[in-house]
Design a protein around this motif. Structure first.
Motif, PDB file in Angstrom:
ATOM      1  N   LEU A 133     -42.170  23.706 -51.637  1.00  0.00           N
ATOM      2  CA  LEU A 133     -42.989  24.112 -50.488  1.00  0.00           C
ATOM      3  C   LEU A 133     -43.161  22.981 -49.482  1.00  0.00           C
ATOM      4  O   LEU A 133     -43.283  23.230 -48.281  1.00  0.00           O
ATOM      5  CB  LEU A 133     -44.359  24.601 -50.964  1.00  0.00           C
ATOM      6  N   ALA A 134     -43.162  21.730 -49.935  1.00  0.00           N
ATOM      7  CA  ALA A 134     -43.370  20.583 -49.043  1.00  0.00           C
ATOM      8  C   ALA A 134     -42.094  20.127 -48.348  1.00  0.00           C
ATOM      9  O   ALA A 134     -42.150  19.411 -47.344  1.00  0.00           O
ATOM     10  CB  ALA A 134     -43.959  19.419 -49.831  1.00  0.00           C
ATOM     11  N   LEU A 135     -40.953  20.537 -48.857  1.00  0.00           N
ATOM     12  CA  LEU A 135     -39.673  20.093 -48.300  1.00  0.00           C
ATOM     13  C   LEU A 135     -39.487  20.660 -46.899  1.00  0.00           C
ATOM     14  O   LEU A 135     -39.617  21.867 -46.692  1.00  0.00           O
ATOM     15  CB  LEU A 135     -38.536  20.564 -49.213  1.00  0.00           C
ATOM     16  N   PRO A 136     -39.191  19.808 -45.905  1.00  0.00           N
ATOM     17  CA  PRO A 136     -38.952  20.343 -44.556  1.00  0.00           C
ATOM     18  C   PRO A 136     -37.708  21.230 -44.537  1.00  0.00           C
ATOM     19  O   PRO A 136     -36.763  21.001 -45.295  1.00  0.00           O
ATOM     20  CB  PRO A 136     -38.755  19.098 -43.688  1.00  0.00           C
ATOM     21  N   GLN A 137     -37.718  22.227 -43.663  1.00  0.00           N
ATOM     22  CA  GLN A 137     -36.573  23.134 -43.581  1.00  0.00           C
ATOM     23  C   GLN A 137     -35.309  22.406 -43.139  1.00  0.00           C
ATOM     24  O   GLN A 137     -34.227  22.698 -43.614  1.00  0.00           O
ATOM     25  CB  GLN A 137     -36.865  24.281 -42.626  1.00  0.00           C
ATOM     26  N   PHE A 138     -35.471  21.469 -42.202  1.00  0.00           N
ATOM     27  CA  PHE A 138     -34.334  20.729 -41.663  1.00  0.00           C
ATOM     28  C   PHE A 138     -34.683  19.256 -41.623  1.00  0.00           C
ATOM     29  O   PHE A 138     -35.786  18.898 -41.245  1.00  0.00           O
ATOM     30  CB  PHE A 138     -33.974  21.210 -40.254  1.00  0.00           C
TER      31      PHE A 138
END
Length: 179
Positions: free
Chosen positions: A128-133
């Motif tokens: 959930l914390a991982l940025p999309q890009f």
């Protein structure tokens, strides 16, 4: 944060009754669902979990995660370091239906068995914390992208070549052909 490995299984309800605090570290290799989202296996994940009960006797866990991982830059497709930090408070529940009665500031953690897999909990929070890009700095990335691109062909100035539209000018009445 601790340098000891995070235990994988814990009875979170008993930990909440005792107001337990658990600290530990993981490696990206330990998290099977999170690993394919990364650009490499290097990095470390530090976890701090504080278990408690609130005034309404709900079992809670406050999770704080600091991670240094490797992701793929979406511009140049090369590996780059990324730092993630997330914090969340979860209410430990027995069924999905109980989550409808939670206040907005709490997220549900449904634990159907006596014990909970802490690694999966950490994995969910990191996903959930991982940025999309993820992108390198523009200047660094442009230099890397330029190495992959072909050189720009030289533009002709057009001198010495006849203009193909000169023929259209001859079709207008009153114009004489250029010789």
């Amino acid at each position: 944060m601790s340098t000891e490995p995070l235990s994988s299984i814990l009875d979170v309800r008993k930990a909440a009754v005792r107001d337990a605090e658990i600290r530990g570290v993981l490696k990206p290799l330990d998290l099977k669902r999170f690993r394919p989202l990364l650009g490499g296996d290097d990095g470390s994940i530090s976890v701090d979990m504080a278990f408690s009960r609130d005034e309404e006797r709900r079992y809670l866990v406050h999770v704080t995660i600091e991670a240094t991982i490797v992701v793929t830059c979406q511009r140049c497709l090369e590996a780059m370091p990324e730092r993630l930090s997330c914090e969340n408070t979860l209410a430990i529940l027995w069924t999905d239906e109980e989550s409808a009665h939670l206040p907005r500031h709490l997220d549900p953690l449904v634990v159907r068995d006596l014990s909970c897999n802490l690694w999966e909990l950490v994995e969910d929070e990191l996903i959930l914390a991982l940025p999309q890009f993820s992108y390198h700095d523009t200047a660094a990335c442009n230099m890397k992208v330029a190495a992959y691109s072909e050189p720009v062909p030289q533009q002709d100035t057009g001198e010495g070549k006849p203009n193909p539209f000169d023929v259209l000018g001859q079709l207008k009445p009153g114009n004489t052909p250029k010789e």
